[in-house]
Design a protein around this motif. Structure first.
Motif, PDB file in Angstrom:
ATOM      1  N   ALA A 112       0.833  -1.202   0.000  1.00  8.91           N
ATOM      2  CA  ALA A 112       0.000   0.000   0.000  1.00  8.91           C
ATOM      3  C   ALA A 112       0.866   1.249   0.000  1.00  8.91           C
ATOM      4  O   ALA A 112       2.005   1.243   0.493  1.00  8.91           O
ATOM      5  CB  ALA A 112      -0.931   0.007   1.215  1.00  8.91           C
ATOM      6  N   GLU A 113       0.323   2.317  -0.566  1.00 11.62           N
ATOM      7  CA  GLU A 113       0.902   3.649  -0.449  1.00 11.62           C
ATOM      8  C   GLU A 113       0.117   4.374   0.646  1.00 11.62           C
ATOM      9  O   GLU A 113      -1.105   4.519   0.549  1.00 11.62           O
ATOM     10  CB  GLU A 113       0.793   4.411  -1.771  1.00 11.62           C
ATOM     11  N   VAL A 114       0.808   4.790   1.689  1.00 13.82           N
ATOM     12  CA  VAL A 114       0.155   5.319   2.891  1.00 13.82           C
ATOM     13  C   VAL A 114       0.600   6.757   3.124  1.00 13.82           C
ATOM     14  O   VAL A 114       1.797   7.029   3.274  1.00 13.82           O
ATOM     15  CB  VAL A 114       0.498   4.441   4.124  1.00 13.82           C
ATOM     16  N   ARG A 153       4.323  -2.484   3.494  1.00 15.99           N
ATOM     17  CA  ARG A 153       3.911  -3.866   3.206  1.00 15.99           C
ATOM     18  C   ARG A 153       3.414  -4.518   4.486  1.00 15.99           C
ATOM     19  O   ARG A 153       4.037  -4.398   5.545  1.00 15.99           O
ATOM     20  CB  ARG A 153       5.064  -4.676   2.620  1.00 15.99           C
ATOM     21  N   TRP A 154       2.285  -5.224   4.355  1.00 16.98           N
ATOM     22  CA  TRP A 154       1.782  -6.077   5.428  1.00 16.98           C
ATOM     23  C   TRP A 154       1.810  -7.523   4.953  1.00 16.98           C
ATOM     24  O   TRP A 154       1.559  -7.803   3.775  1.00 16.98           O
ATOM     25  CB  TRP A 154       0.333  -5.722   5.771  1.00 16.98           C
ATOM     26  N   GLU A 155       2.116  -8.400   5.854  1.00 19.91           N
ATOM     27  CA  GLU A 155       2.031  -9.837   5.583  1.00 19.91           C
ATOM     28  C   GLU A 155       1.195 -10.454   6.698  1.00 19.91           C
ATOM     29  O   GLU A 155       1.521 -10.307   7.881  1.00 19.91           O
ATOM     30  CB  GLU A 155       3.425 -10.467   5.527  1.00 19.91           C
ATOM     31  N   PHE A 156       0.106 -11.115   6.321  1.00 17.25           N
ATOM     32  CA  PHE A 156      -0.815 -11.719   7.282  1.00 17.25           C
ATOM     33  C   PHE A 156      -0.826 -13.231   7.080  1.00 17.25           C
ATOM     34  O   PHE A 156      -1.041 -13.711   5.961  1.00 17.25           O
ATOM     35  CB  PHE A 156      -2.241 -11.187   7.086  1.00 17.25           C
ATOM     36  N   MET A 157      -0.620 -13.975   8.146  1.00 16.18           N
ATOM     37  CA  MET A 157      -0.715 -15.424   8.050  1.00 16.18           C
ATOM     38  C   MET A 157      -2.168 -15.827   7.837  1.00 16.18           C
ATOM     39  O   MET A 157      -3.074 -15.328   8.517  1.00 16.18           O
ATOM     40  CB  MET A 157      -0.178 -16.069   9.334  1.00 16.18           C
ATOM     41  N   VAL A 190      -9.184  -7.537   2.246  1.00 18.85           N
ATOM     42  CA  VAL A 190      -7.903  -6.853   2.388  1.00 18.85           C
ATOM     43  C   VAL A 190      -8.093  -5.540   3.136  1.00 18.85           C
ATOM     44  O   VAL A 190      -7.330  -5.200   4.063  1.00 18.85           O
ATOM     45  CB  VAL A 190      -7.264  -6.606   1.008  1.00 18.85           C
ATOM     46  N   ALA A 191      -9.130  -4.803   2.764  1.00 16.26           N
ATOM     47  CA  ALA A 191      -9.415  -3.532   3.443  1.00 16.26           C
ATOM     48  C   ALA A 191      -9.698  -3.736   4.920  1.00 16.26           C
ATOM     49  O   ALA A 191      -9.277  -2.944   5.769  1.00 16.26           O
ATOM     50  CB  ALA A 191     -10.602  -2.839   2.769  1.00 16.26           C
ATOM     51  N   VAL A 210      -6.050   7.488   8.010  1.00 17.11           N
ATOM     52  CA  VAL A 210      -4.934   7.910   7.155  1.00 17.11           C
ATOM     53  C   VAL A 210      -5.241   7.564   5.690  1.00 17.11           C
ATOM     54  O   VAL A 210      -5.570   6.406   5.382  1.00 17.11           O
ATOM     55  CB  VAL A 210      -3.626   7.220   7.593  1.00 17.11           C
ATOM     56  N   PRO A 211      -5.151   8.520   4.761  1.00 19.06           N
ATOM     57  CA  PRO A 211      -5.388   8.208   3.351  1.00 19.06           C
ATOM     58  C   PRO A 211      -4.387   7.166   2.847  1.00 19.06           C
ATOM     59  O   PRO A 211      -3.193   7.238   3.155  1.00 19.06           O
ATOM     60  CB  PRO A 211      -5.172   9.555   2.643  1.00 19.06           C
ATOM     61  N   HIS A 212      -4.881   6.213   2.081  1.00 19.75           N
ATOM     62  CA  HIS A 212      -4.001   5.171   1.568  1.00 19.75           C
ATOM     63  C   HIS A 212      -4.615   4.537   0.323  1.00 19.75           C
ATOM     64  O   HIS A 212      -5.810   4.664   0.075  1.00 19.75           O
ATOM     65  CB  HIS A 212      -3.751   4.094   2.625  1.00 19.75           C
ATOM     66  N   GLU A 213      -3.759   3.855  -0.420  1.00 17.08           N
ATOM     67  CA  GLU A 213      -4.198   3.138  -1.617  1.00 17.08           C
ATOM     68  C   GLU A 213      -3.559   1.763  -1.629  1.00 17.08           C
ATOM     69  O   GLU A 213      -2.335   1.632  -1.516  1.00 17.08           O
ATOM     70  CB  GLU A 213      -3.802   3.905  -2.883  1.00 17.08           C
ATOM     71  N   ILE A 214      -4.396   0.722  -1.746  1.00 17.57           N
ATOM     72  CA  ILE A 214      -3.876  -0.642  -1.855  1.00 17.57           C
ATOM     73  C   ILE A 214      -3.326  -0.826  -3.270  1.00 17.57           C
ATOM     74  O   ILE A 214      -4.043  -0.671  -4.256  1.00 17.57           O
ATOM     75  CB  ILE A 214      -4.972  -1.685  -1.575  1.00 17.57           C
ATOM     76  N   VAL A 215      -2.052  -1.157  -3.352  1.00 15.53           N
ATOM     77  CA  VAL A 215      -1.396  -1.314  -4.644  1.00 15.53           C
ATOM     78  C   VAL A 215      -1.489  -2.746  -5.144  1.00 15.53           C
ATOM     79  O   VAL A 215      -1.677  -3.005  -6.331  1.00 15.53           O
ATOM     80  CB  VAL A 215       0.085  -0.892  -4.546  1.00 15.53           C
TER      81      VAL A 215
END
Length: 369
Positions: free
Chosen positions: A52-54, A97-101, A117-118, A128-133
């Protein structure tokens, strides 16, 4: 040599070279074409990776042992949460980057859906404004190829080995692979070294990779604990072990090269050499170059040879780190390979080191016999 056949735009093409290095990823077409099997180190866990871009700070939940208000924004943080283990990694500029098991029974496709994902990342970014890439699921593996070399074809990177990401060493492994091959190929082409030195590639790299992957697998099992009671016991153990103890880094996991183009039996042989910052702000390699280098304590220590840079520690802008390394190993000379691993060490003189280097580079068949 090697001839590679491939399709391009529906037409069959060929390319020929003396050597081929296959860096074609975990699903390596080259590895499969060569019939090379993989050793399974018994680790496979599905994880969802979200980029994401945060446009602002990430919100971290309270973390035991971390003072309130501590700045975690530029740190890679592993959340050992039995509800769902996760990793948060800062990237360049505003990239995160997030990594979720993924938990048992969860479906890869459903977990990659935009609404899911959201939901997973939303708590971390609140208002916080963000965009999932990008969002994709991966299987984290521990795998190593049985053979890294078939004739003049070499496997490197994920084609040769795959590691869980818990120590961040996956791409580092690939860089070390090609660094190992590159200086040896250069020596064969440009210095007349025996082509047999390339046969040391797997012997040098395989034990190194297996050791680090083994540590990453062990860490993964530790981190991926889903039983609340076992996780609580783990957390208590971590805190107790951490008291009064400095943290370990990936550097501490990496073993020395034990066999191959190293002078085994000499102190420090096969270890990675130090990379100090000198008094003028430059790093050692910027000052000395990155070819073969013979570091000697002072001008009284003999040793010179073509193709090897002689470096007098006492003449460096700041020789303390080199002098300390020599003191630690009880030697007066250290010969360092182009990939920054120690070939060998000696006291009083570097002449025998240079002679041993020549023997191994230019007459490797006789040496191995």
């Amino acid at each position: 040599g090697v001839t590679v056949s491939y399709d391009e735009g529906g037409e069959r093409q060929t390319a020929s070279a003396r050597w081929v290095i296959a860096c074609d990823g975990a699903r390596s077409t080259v590895r499969k074409a060569l019939g090379v099997d993989l050793d399974d180190l018994d680790f496979e866990e599905p994880w969802l990776v979200v980029d994401a871009e945060v446009q602002g700070p990430v919100s971290f939940p309270p973390i035991a042992g971390v003072p309130e208000g501590a700045d975690l924004q530029r740190l890679s943080v592993m959340m050992c949460d039995p509800v769902r283990p996760a990793t948060v990694v800062p990237g360049r500029r505003d990239h995160r980057r997030w990594e979720f098991m993924l938990l048992p029974g969860e479906d890869d496709k459903a977990m990659s859906a935009p609404d899911k994902v959201a939901e997973l990342v939303g708590a971390w970014m609140a208002d916080v404004p963000h965009e999932i890439v990008r969002a994709a699921t991966y299987r984290f593996h521990g795998l190593v190829a049985h053979r890294w070399q078939v004739g003049n074809v070499f496997l490197a990177g994920d084609a040769a080995h795959q590691t869980p990401p818990f120590f961040g060493q996956g791409m580092c492994h690939g860089l070390r692979d090609v660094a190992n091959l590159a200086w040896k190929m250069d020596a064969v082409i440009n210095a007349g070294a025996s082509p047999a030195i390339l046969d040391t590639y797997q012997r040098e790299r395989d034990p190194h990779v297996r050791a680090v992957i083994g540590a990453a697998v062990a860490a993964g099992r530790y981190i991926c604990e889903l039983d609340p009671d076992l996780a609580a016991a783990r957390d208590t153990r971590i805190r107790e072990e951490a008291r009064g103890k400095q943290g370990e880094t990936a550097h501490d996991l990496i073993p020395a090269i034990r066999e191959g183009l190293v002078l085994s039996g000499t102190s420090g042989a096969g270890a990675r050499f130090v990379q100090p910052v000198l008094a003028d702000g430059s790093k050692l390699d910027e000052c000395t170059g990155d070819g073969w280098r013979l570091f000697v304590r002072d001008d009284t220590v003999p040793g010179e040879a073509g193709g090897v840079t002689r470096v007098v520690a006492a003449a460096l802008a700041d020789n303390q780190a080199i002098a300390s390394w020599l003191d630690q190993h009880g030697v007066d000379a250290v010969l360092v390979r182009p990939d920054h691993y120690v070939f060998g060490t000696a006291s009083d003189s570097g002449e025998d080191l240079l002679a041993a280097r020549a023997a191994r580079l230019f007459d490797y068949k006789e040496f191995t016999a």
